[in-house]
Design a protein around this motif. Structure first.
Motif, PDB file in Angstrom:
ATOM      1  N   ARG A 261      -3.776   9.601  -3.395  1.00 36.44           N
ATOM      2  CA  ARG A 261      -4.135  10.198  -4.677  1.00 36.44           C
ATOM      3  C   ARG A 261      -5.634  10.470  -4.756  1.00 36.44           C
ATOM      4  NH1 ARG A 261      -0.451   9.055  -9.571  1.00 36.44           N
ATOM      5  NH2 ARG A 261       1.612   8.945  -8.620  1.00 36.44           N
ATOM      6  N   ALA A 262      -6.443   9.614  -4.150  1.00 32.37           N
ATOM      7  CA  ALA A 262      -7.881   9.855  -4.135  1.00 32.37           C
ATOM      8  C   ALA A 262      -8.208  11.141  -3.390  1.00 32.37           C
ATOM      9  CB  ALA A 262      -8.602   8.669  -3.498  1.00 32.37           C
ATOM     10  N   VAL A 264      -6.241  13.749  -3.219  1.00 31.10           N
ATOM     11  CA  VAL A 264      -5.838  14.832  -4.112  1.00 31.10           C
ATOM     12  C   VAL A 264      -6.908  15.060  -5.174  1.00 31.10           C
ATOM     13  CG1 VAL A 264      -4.147  15.504  -5.854  1.00 31.10           C
ATOM     14  CG2 VAL A 264      -3.373  14.513  -3.695  1.00 31.10           C
ATOM     15  N   GLU A 265      -7.427  13.973  -5.754  1.00 27.51           N
ATOM     16  CA  GLU A 265      -8.483  14.117  -6.764  1.00 27.51           C
ATOM     17  C   GLU A 265      -9.713  14.794  -6.171  1.00 27.51           C
ATOM     18  OE1 GLU A 265     -11.292  11.578  -9.874  1.00 27.51           O
ATOM     19  OE2 GLU A 265     -10.051  10.495  -8.418  1.00 27.51           O
ATOM     20  N   ALA A 266     -10.102  14.398  -4.958  1.00 28.66           N
ATOM     21  CA  ALA A 266     -11.282  14.992  -4.327  1.00 28.66           C
ATOM     22  C   ALA A 266     -11.094  16.498  -4.128  1.00 28.66           C
ATOM     23  CB  ALA A 266     -11.558  14.302  -2.993  1.00 28.66           C
ATOM     24  N   ALA A 267      -9.885  16.904  -3.737  1.00 26.84           N
ATOM     25  CA  ALA A 267      -9.615  18.328  -3.557  1.00 26.84           C
ATOM     26  C   ALA A 267      -9.680  19.080  -4.885  1.00 26.84           C
ATOM     27  CB  ALA A 267      -8.240  18.517  -2.902  1.00 26.84           C
ATOM     28  N   TYR A 268      -9.136  18.477  -5.917  1.00 27.61           N
ATOM     29  CA  TYR A 268      -9.242  19.085  -7.247  1.00 27.61           C
ATOM     30  C   TYR A 268     -10.708  19.272  -7.645  1.00 27.61           C
ATOM     31  CZ  TYR A 268      -4.434  18.947  -9.209  1.00 27.61           C
ATOM     32  OH  TYR A 268      -3.116  19.185  -9.524  1.00 27.61           O
ATOM     33  N   ARG A 269     -11.489  18.233  -7.474  1.00 27.91           N
ATOM     34  CA  ARG A 269     -12.892  18.305  -7.888  1.00 27.91           C
ATOM     35  C   ARG A 269     -13.639  19.385  -7.118  1.00 27.91           C
ATOM     36  NH1 ARG A 269     -15.044  14.706 -11.181  1.00 27.91           N
ATOM     37  NH2 ARG A 269     -13.673  13.044 -11.936  1.00 27.91           N
ATOM     38  N   ASP A 270     -13.336  19.510  -5.842  1.00 26.41           N
ATOM     39  CA  ASP A 270     -13.989  20.535  -5.033  1.00 26.41           C
ATOM     40  C   ASP A 270     -13.606  21.936  -5.512  1.00 26.41           C
ATOM     41  OD1 ASP A 270     -15.584  21.304  -2.647  1.00 26.41           O
ATOM     42  OD2 ASP A 270     -13.651  22.155  -2.022  1.00 26.41           O
TER      43      ASP A 270
END
Length: 829
Positions: A261-262, A264-270
């Motif tokens: 999940r971390a 996935v979050e990093a990809a969203y933020r990018d």
């Protein structure tokens, strides 16, 4: 088309854990802290919290919050006790506090972390003092908020703390520890099927304080400690053994789940960070449940259409937490709600994007691209932020929606005139996000109005919305002071705000306009007898001009610094006599004022203070210095009051005064309407009691730490007191905040208020320096200078200004309403 559900529960499959289920059956223990529950608690403490402290498994997180809040609140648990929490959280946070017997106090959030604003948090702790029994911050969306700061708050304010960390089981803090490890208070996690630590149902309470966990363990078992006899408040909140089996299985995979999940979050933020506003992350890893993102402000009104577009593209979307707590009907009726402009804005733009165990970083990038396209499709039709629809010409524009401005509205309700006033074209302008704010609730003193006076504004009101407030927590808090010497203004303030909110709704329902979040800059007369008022929206600085037939200035009072430079006391300039030891009483009377005084006098073995003035604020200042804690070591006559006029106590009848031996009054000092002695000039409630003591009326013993000295001309003794003082407090009353007014030529209008005279005349009309009223301009509120007359009563001898909430909510407010409606009726005729 690939479908991405917002939440895809993936708890452990019981069918894969038959050996563990057989173990439960063979033990014959299905609940009551059995071996599976104890095994899970030990394992989770070791693996997620580094073996620090202890953990307690509970049936669900809401029950965990209930018992933790109740336990933490115990030292301050009492009727009306408060639980301070942020607006942006799930309903369970506030519901748990209410079930624990507390009233939620809902506050605004920080615009970056979306957790409770720390400055507001500390202001409210100082404001409400021991009424706040527990602080319940929310670790918003799995963020690792600063628990060291909450440990400091717990010590500094001696207040209970419970962390709502529903989405955080698996979060790692900035120090690399599991969130909550070593904390001296309870941190409550959810193990609901929708959470990252998905079981089926359940919760976990962790603390570095093992004794606390022992107490909570007893509380979830009916309050039994040892034998089956309740010694603590309790309920049944135990986790069943079968769910503990699932929790132990989930613990085995949580590291892999959180790592995925971390990513996935990093990809969203990018993918989203350059275009959308994202929450500032705290900690080194979040056990993220879904991805929160704010739409651009211009697209907030198109959120529903964007959600529909995402759904059509197979992307599930939520809006956590919209509406926030302060917008939900139940809590509006049962909680105390502070202004929440940041929460309003964040909740109004919030979207929650999918984060599931099955997703990859590429999935997050595809969803981000889908969101961008959906926003682009709506961009051309998105509404721009616009002013609320207001009449071309307002019948009455009220500048200021605090206690005085709302009192005018309340006065209209007393005769059933508010609907007519609103329909005629009423516009209310207020800097705050709601009516009823003002500064009244931010003073650390008692009112000089009774609890009954505050409640009279709503009791049996013709409008059910106002009458129903009598059962609101804010009204119940005020009612507890019935018969007492006033009401703490920190208690009265929430009732004024609750009234303001409902009065605002009534105004809008009947055709009036609220311009909250606005300030008036100036007002100019026009050639046709109207006013042009320039208004500024605080959010973005946008300005408009609003025309009005009448204006009413209700912006309160202040203590201008330039007045001190001209002040003579005892035959000498005050500034020269006091120097840098001089402050004004308004600085002392605020909720943090006493702490400042304590700091200024810190280290003084025999501190000496002089208070200058004969007003209620002067006596209130002395009362505050005497009763606040931690106490300053005042010696005999350490506090000196210097005053020019005789100090007069109020009495309900001449006979009551004579019975106590007070005879210093004559016929001109008795109100011909009420029969009161010194109805306007007399001190009341707490201030009255101190004055009576110092005058030794009816055998009263003077307060030994205080002395009163009446200044007589060139007074050497008074100057000596000033010279010896460590601190000099000027309590010389208030001057009105007057909106700049100009005539039709644009020339400033010289007002009586500019020359230390009353702002208004006997009809509440603003007065020019020449003594003539300014056409269609009214004033009401603190320092306006209105003096009751005729049927309103008041003693003939009175000199000065009368300020009273009851007067504003009755005769004074109605005087303005009648003039406005009378002229409007004549204009229509």
């Amino acid at each position: 088309m690939t479908h991405y559900p917002l939440i895809a529960p993936r708890p452990p499959k019981l069918s894969e854990h038959l050996d563990a289920l057989r173990r439960v059956e063979q033990s014959g223990i299905y609940s009551n802290n059995g071996p599976e529950v104890r095994g899970f608690e030990a394992d989770v403490t070791e693996r997620l919290f580094g073996g620090a402290g202890a953990s307690l498994a509970v049936a669900n997180a809401t029950l965990g919050l209930m018992i933790a809040i109740r336990e933490a609140a115990t030292p301050r648990f009492a009727p009306g006790a408060l639980a301070l929490m942020p607006a942006l959280t799930f309903a369970a946070t506030a519901q748990a506090a209410e079930w624990a017997g507390l009233t939620p106090l809902i506050a605004d959030i920080d615009p970056e972390t979306w957790s409770i604003d720390p400055d507001i948090e500390e202001r409210l702790l100082a404001l409400h003092g021991r009424r706040i029994a527990v602080v319940v911050p929310y670790a918003t969306f799995g963020n690792a908020i600063d628990l060291d700061r909450y440990a400091w708050l717990q010590r500094r304010y001696e207040v209970g703390v419970v962390i709502d960390a529903a989405s955080s089981l698996g979060t790692i803090d900035a120090a690399g520890k599991g969130f909550g490890a070593d904390a001296p208070f309870a941190t409550v996690f959810s193990m609901h099927a929708t959470k990252t630590f998905a079981v089926a149902e359940g919760g976990l309470v962790h603390s570095g304080d093992t004794g606390l966990i022992d107490r909570l363990r007893a509380m979830i078992n009916f309050g039994f400690q040892g034998q089956r006899s309740a010694t603590l408040p309790g309920l049944n909140a135990k986790l069943p053994e079968v769910l503990a089996v699932m929790a132990r299985a989930k613990l085995e995979e949580i590291e892999a789940v959180c790592a995925g999940r971390a990513a996935v979050e990093a990809a969203y933020r990018d993918a989203l960070g350059d275009r959308f506003m994202l929450q500032t992350p705290l900690g080194t890893r979040r056990a993220i449940q879904f991805m929160p993102v704010l739409l651009p402000e211009a697209l907030a009104g198109k959120r529903a259409a964007i959600v529909d577009t995402l759904a059509a593209e197979g992307v599930g979307c939520g809006q956590y937490f919209s509406p926030h707590l302060g917008e939900q009907p139940w809590f509006r009726d049962t909680a105390l709600i502070e202004p929440t402009p940041v929460s309003d804005a964040v909740a109004g733009r919030m979207l929650s994007l999918p984060v599931t165990d099955a997703m990859t970083a590429d999935d997050a990038r595809r969803i981000a691209a889908t969101l961008a396209r959906a926003c682009d499709a709506q961009a051309g039709t998105a509404p721009t932020a616009a002013y609320p629809t207001a009449p071309a010409i307002a019948s009455l524009l009220v500048i200021g929606g605090g206690p005085a401005g709302t009192a005018l509205l309340d006065a209209a309700t007393k005769r059933g005139l508010l609907p007519d006033l609103a329909a005629s074209g009423l516009v209310m302008v207020e800097r705050d996000t709601m009516l009823g704010g003002g500064r009244l609730g931010r003073y650390g003193i008692n009112s000089d109005s009774t609890a009954e006076t505050f409640l009279s504004a709503i009791k049996d009101n013709v409008h059910p919305e106002l009458a129903d407030l009598i059962d609101h927590p804010a009204a119940r808090d005020v009612a507890r002071y019935s018969g007492a010497l006033g009401v703490p203004l920190t208690v009265a303030g929430p009732l004024i705000r609750a009234m303001g909110e409902r009065l605002g709704s009534l105004v809008e329902r009947h055709g009036g306009t609220l311009l909250t979040g606005h300030e008036a800059i100036e007002a100019r007369q026009t050639g046709d007898g109207l006013w042009n008022v320039r208004l500024r929206r605080l959010a973005d600085g946008a300005e408009i001009e609003q025309r009005a037939r009448h204006i009413a200035i209700a912006t309160g009072g202040h203590q201008p610094l330039d007045r001190l430079a001209q002040q003579q006391v005892a035959g000498a300039p005050l500034v020269a006599s006091a120097g840098d030891r001089l402050i004004q009483s308004d600085e002392v009377l605020g909720v943090d004022g006493y702490a400042r005084i304590a700091d200024l006098l810190g280290g003084k073995r025999d501190p000496r203070v002089v208070v200058i003035g004969g007003s209620t604020s002067a006596i209130a200042t002395i009362a505050l210095l005497l009763k606040s804690s931690p106490a300053i070591p005042w010696g005999p006559q350490a506090i000196t009051l210097l005053h020019r006029r005789a100090l007069r106590p109020f009495y309900p009848t001449p006979e009551a005064a004579h019975e106590e031996g007070f005879t210093d009054f004559g016929p001109d000092d008795i109100c011909p309407v009420s029969g009161f002695v010194y109805r306007l000039a007399g001190f009341r409630l707490e201030a009255r009691e101190l004055v009576l003591r110092m005058m030794r009326v009816d055998g009263r013993t003077p307060e030994p730490r205080v002395r009163f000295h009446r200044i007589a001309g060139d007074d050497a003794e008074a100057r000596g007191h000033l010279a010896e003082a460590d601190l000099v407090i000027a309590a010389m009353g208030y001057r009105p905040r007057v909106l700049p007014l100009s005539d039709a030529n644009g020339d400033p209008i010289d007002l009586a208020a500019h020359h230390d005279a009353a702002m208004v005349d006997k009809h509440c009309r603003i007065v020019g320096a020449d003594g003539q009223p300014i056409a269609n301009a009214f004033g009401i509120g603190l320092a306006a200078g209105f003096v009751p007359w005729g049927p309103m009563g008041g003693e003939k001898s009175f000199v000065g200004q009368a300020n009273g909430l009851w007067q504003w909510q009755n005769d004074v407010g109605l005087m303005i309403v009648d003039q406005v409606l009378g002229q409007s009726a004549r204009a229509v005729a």
